[in-house]
Each structure stands twice: as structure tokens, then as C-alpha cells.
Design a protein around this motif. Structure first.
Motif, PDB file in Angstrom:
ATOM      1  N   UNK A 233       0.860  -1.191   0.000  1.00 11.79           N
ATOM      2  CA  UNK A 233       0.000   0.000   0.000  1.00 11.79           C
ATOM      3  C   UNK A 233       0.899   1.245   0.000  1.00 11.79           C
ATOM      4  N   UNK A 234       0.418   2.379  -0.478  1.00 15.12           N
ATOM      5  CA  UNK A 234      -0.957   2.619  -0.942  1.00 15.12           C
ATOM      6  C   UNK A 234      -1.204   2.244  -2.407  1.00 15.12           C
ATOM      7  N   UNK A 235      -0.140   1.910  -3.158  1.00 10.71           N
ATOM      8  CA  UNK A 235      -0.345   1.618  -4.578  1.00 10.71           C
ATOM      9  C   UNK A 235      -1.175   0.352  -4.778  1.00 10.71           C
ATOM     10  N   UNK A 236      -0.931  -0.633  -3.933  1.00  7.98           N
ATOM     11  CA  UNK A 236      -1.669  -1.903  -4.017  1.00  7.98           C
ATOM     12  C   UNK A 236      -2.440  -2.099  -2.722  1.00  7.98           C
ATOM     13  N   UNK A 237      -3.749  -2.326  -2.853  1.00  2.03           N
ATOM     14  CA  UNK A 237      -4.601  -2.415  -1.661  1.00  2.03           C
ATOM     15  C   UNK A 237      -5.314  -3.766  -1.605  1.00  2.03           C
ATOM     16  N   UNK A 238      -5.532  -4.221  -0.370  1.00  2.00           N
ATOM     17  CA  UNK A 238      -6.273  -5.464  -0.146  1.00  2.00           C
ATOM     18  C   UNK A 238      -5.641  -6.626  -0.918  1.00  2.00           C
ATOM     19  N   UNK A 239      -4.353  -6.829  -0.660  1.00  2.00           N
ATOM     20  CA  UNK A 239      -3.579  -7.931  -1.243  1.00  2.00           C
ATOM     21  C   UNK A 239      -3.302  -8.945  -0.133  1.00  2.00           C
ATOM     22  N   UNK A 240      -3.436 -10.233  -0.449  1.00  3.81           N
ATOM     23  CA  UNK A 240      -3.211 -11.307   0.526  1.00  3.81           C
ATOM     24  C   UNK A 240      -2.147 -12.265  -0.012  1.00  3.81           C
ATOM     25  N   UNK A 241      -1.234 -12.636   0.857  1.00  7.70           N
ATOM     26  CA  UNK A 241      -0.160 -13.581   0.552  1.00  7.70           C
ATOM     27  C   UNK A 241      -0.624 -14.990   0.934  1.00  7.70           C
ATOM     28  N   UNK A 242      -0.405 -15.970   0.048  1.00  7.67           N
ATOM     29  CA  UNK A 242      -0.869 -17.338   0.274  1.00  7.67           C
ATOM     30  C   UNK A 242       0.316 -18.298   0.323  1.00  7.67           C
ATOM     31  N   UNK A 243       0.335 -19.137   1.363  1.00  4.54           N
ATOM     32  CA  UNK A 243       1.311 -20.227   1.415  1.00  4.54           C
ATOM     33  C   UNK A 243       0.583 -21.531   1.711  1.00  4.54           C
ATOM     34  N   UNK A 244       1.140 -22.636   1.258  1.00  5.85           N
ATOM     35  CA  UNK A 244       0.551 -23.956   1.485  1.00  5.85           C
ATOM     36  C   UNK A 244       1.542 -24.788   2.292  1.00  5.85           C
ATOM     37  N   UNK A 245       1.063 -25.498   3.293  1.00  4.73           N
ATOM     38  CA  UNK A 245       1.970 -26.228   4.174  1.00  4.73           C
ATOM     39  C   UNK A 245       1.518 -27.677   4.362  1.00  4.73           C
ATOM     40  N   UNK A 246       2.392 -28.581   3.936  1.00  4.42           N
ATOM     41  CA  UNK A 246       2.169 -30.022   4.094  1.00  4.42           C
ATOM     42  C   UNK A 246       3.425 -30.664   4.666  1.00  4.42           C
TER      43      UNK A 246
END
Length: 368
Positions: A233-246
Motif C-alpha cells: 500500500x498505498x499503490x496496491x490495496x487489499x492484497x493477501x499472501x498465500x502459502x501452502x503447508x504439508x
């Protein structure tokens, strides 16, 4: 306006709109096919009736009701790049059929969105398979092929599909987020991947406002620290980082006893969560996790040995161990903005089946 800080407690609706052989082996019986691409190509004219029956029966309105009753508030729905029907680039795995995929998936997705609305579930639409395949896994559409990042028309089609999803559902009250791409492989160049994520964000934002819909990007099997300073932010808003764990794919993890698995989930993964929360400056979700520790059932082509932590335990000990592993993971993943169990339903593997895991007492009966 949806709360950007809403805690997501969700499940994936895997192998519904995108087939995975290990999850629904009955559909692949007697076939050489290893993924949805080769399944459609091999079955040809017989594919539509079979697949549409699967769409109509594998996940139903009753399943959405069951999830909502248990306090689950979100679903992540994997789709393939062919969700809108023909118009996708050709790949040699299609064989003589230029457009082999069964049409009508978008109507099923429309229905799913309505069920989500009815039961108050938040939807993450997840582009799970890109043209040319982004990871070489069956879940990317073509097993053993990872060519998504090698052709401009593959990239262009991926962005077009994301934009069409954004355009179609931008005003739908159930839409919570769109995930740009599931599990692009570690050898897709980081610069290429980041450039794609920025383009995907722009396409989605043409239709979906920041206050209503999040844009999710996956770590691409690399350290979160490769994304420090990215999409801020502020250029990019409401961004979520995703990771997968096994803990069932790496040999060192397969060889662990149950105490090692629990220690890793509640220790190493907890420390990672703390580091991400402290350093990344983006909210994060664990978009996939499971109770699975047995490699054999997940990867029908994996090479053994297939030892695992539970194999010499009696039923009582297995149940205790599985509950402990589940609790250790939940305790860690609750630190994030949210989590999504993989997956809601499988034909043969209870440790990967949310409904089975709840009904067996491995997971809580309520997530409120």
C-alpha cells in the motif's frame, strides 16, 4: 463493505471443477489419463456426460449448508483456465482435439456462488490450472508439463480468464477474493512471476474495488522474504499472501515420527508465521493444509518407500496422533488472516477429507 480483517476459516472444494485423480479415482478407472486434460482427451465424446454428473453430485447445496452449520465461513474454489469454454491456447497434450475440455463449468460456478450467498460463505476464486501448466502437477491440469511461463499466449489467456472472473462476479456479495494462480512451481523465474502478479492485480482491479475484493498471490514455493516490499500500500490495496503447508512430500518429513510432525507444525511453522506477520507487511493465509502424512494415497505416481508416522499405531493411537497434529496446525494457522483445509471431500483418503476428519473427531465439530 467486507472487512479486510475478517478471519477466514475455510475449506477447499478440490477435484470438483478441476479433477485430481488421487481424490476421485473412480472417475479414472480403466483409463490411462492422469489429469483433467488427458481425461477429457481420452474420453472424447463420453466426457461431457460423465463430468457433468460429477459436477452435479460431488458438491451440492447440502454441502454448503453442512459447512455453514459448523461455522466454516469461507470456501476456496479451484477452477481451470478452460472454465469459460473454448478459446484457450492449444497444447500438444490435447491430441487431435483442439478444445477438449467439457463446457458448462461456469454454470456450476454460478450456482456455487449463489449457494455461498445463501449460506453466508465467502468465496476465494482460485485459478488452479493455467494453460501450459504452471507446475507440472496433476492439479495444474497437465502432469509432468510445466510450460506456462514459456509462451506469451499462455500468459495472455491466463490474464484474460482472471479478468473475466473479476468482471462476472465483481458485484456478487459472496466474492471475497480472486487468487491469481495456484502453486506456480519454484523454477518459474521470480521476476516473471512478480510481473505476472502485478498484471493480474491490474486486470482484477479494473472490475473489483479494493474495499470489496482481495487479490491473492501464492508464494510460488519460495521464501516469503523474496516478496518483501512487493505489492505494498498505498499503490496496491487489499492484497493477501498465500502459502501452502504439508508434511508428506519431503523425505525428511516423511521419515519423522508424530512428535516431529507436531513439533514442526507448532514450532517451525509458528515461527514462520510470526516472521511473516512481522516482516511482510501483507496479511497472509495458509490456503492449503491437511492431516495427510501418507505419501502413497496422495500421489499415485510417487516412488516409495511409503513409511509414515502412523503406520505401526493401533486405531486409538492413530486417532490421538491425528488430533494432535490437527490441533498443532490450527494453533499456528490461526495466527494468520485465515486458512483453508485441503480438501472438503475425497473418495478414499480421510486425512485429506474435511468432512471425514470432522466426523471422526480429528478436527473440531464447530469452528465458530
Amino acid at each position: 463493505m467486507k472487512s479486510k480483517s475478517l478471519k477466514l476459516r475455510g475449506v477447499n472444494l478440490g477435484s470438483w471443477l478441476l479433477l485430481e485423480k488421487w481424490m476421485v479415482p473412480s472417475l479414472f478407472e480403466g483409463l490411462a489419463a492422469t489429469d483433467e486434460t488427458t481425461w477429457c482427451a481420452e474420453l472424447g465424446s463420453a466426457a461431457p456426460e460423465k463430468l457433468r454428473h460429477h459436477w452435479n453430485t460431488f458438491v451440492t447445496r447440502d454441502d454448503f449448508a453442512w459447512l455453514a452449520e459448523r461455522g466454516i465461513n469461507a470456501v476456496r474454489i479451484p477452477v481451470g483456465h478452460w472454465i469459460f469454454g473454448p478459446g484457450y491456447p492449444y497444447h500438444p497434450k490435447y491430441g487431435s482435439e483442439r478444445q477438449p475440455f467439457v463446457t458448462g463449468g461456469i454454470d456450476v460456478l454460478d450456482r456455487a456462488m449463489e449457494w455461498a450467498r445463501e449460506f453466508g460463505l465467502h468465496v476465494v476464486l482460485d485459478l488452479h490450472a493455467a494453460p501450459g501448466c504452471q507446475n507440472g502437477f496433476d492439479n495444474g491440469g497437465i502432469l509432468g508439463v510445466c510450460e506456462w511461463h514459456t509462451q506469451p499466449d499462455y500468459l495472455a489467456h491466463t490474464l484474460d480468464v482472471l479478468e473475466r472472473l473479476a468482471q462476472r462476479y465483481c458485484n456478487h456479495p459472496a466474492l471475497h477474493a480472486i487468487e491469481a494462480l495456484n502453486e506456480p512451481r519454484w523454477d518459474v523465474p521470480t521476476d516473471y512471476l512478480k510481473a505476472f502478479y502485478l498484471q493480474a492485480y491490474a486486470r482484477i482491479r479494473k472490475h473489483c474495488p479494493t474495499d470489496r475484493v482481495a487479490v491473492v498471490f501464492h508464494d510460488g514455493f519460495r521464501s516469503f522474504r523474496e516478496y518483501l516490499g512487493f505489492m505494498q500500500a498505498p499503490e496496491y490495496e487489499n492484497v493477501i499472501f498465500d502459502l501452502h503447508r504439508y508434511q508428506c512430500f519431503d523425505r525428511a518429513e516423511i521419515d519423522m515420527d508424530i512428535y516431529g510432525h507436531i513439533r514442526k507444525a507448532a514450532g517451525e511453522w509458528k515461527q514462520e508465521a510470526d516472521d511473516i506477520i512481522t516482516e511482510l507487511n501483507l496479511p497472509a493465509i495458509c490456503g492449503e493444509w491437511s492431516l495427510g502424512l501418507d505419501l502413497r494415497v496422495v500421489s499415485l505416481w510417487a516412488e516409495g518407500p511409503f513409511n509414515h508416522a502412523l503406520e505401526y499405531m493401533d486405531d486409538f493411537q492413530q486417532n490421538v496422533a491425528t488430533r494432535g497434529y490437527a490441533a498443532a496446525q490450527l494453533a499456528t494457522f490461526e495466527k494468520y488472516l485465515g486458512w483453508f483445509f485441503w480438501s472438503y471431500k475425497t473418495e478414499t483418503t480421510p486425512a485429506w477429507c474435511f468432512r471425514d476428519s470432522v466426523e471422526r473427531g480429528w478436527l473440531p465439530s464447530s469452528f465458530r
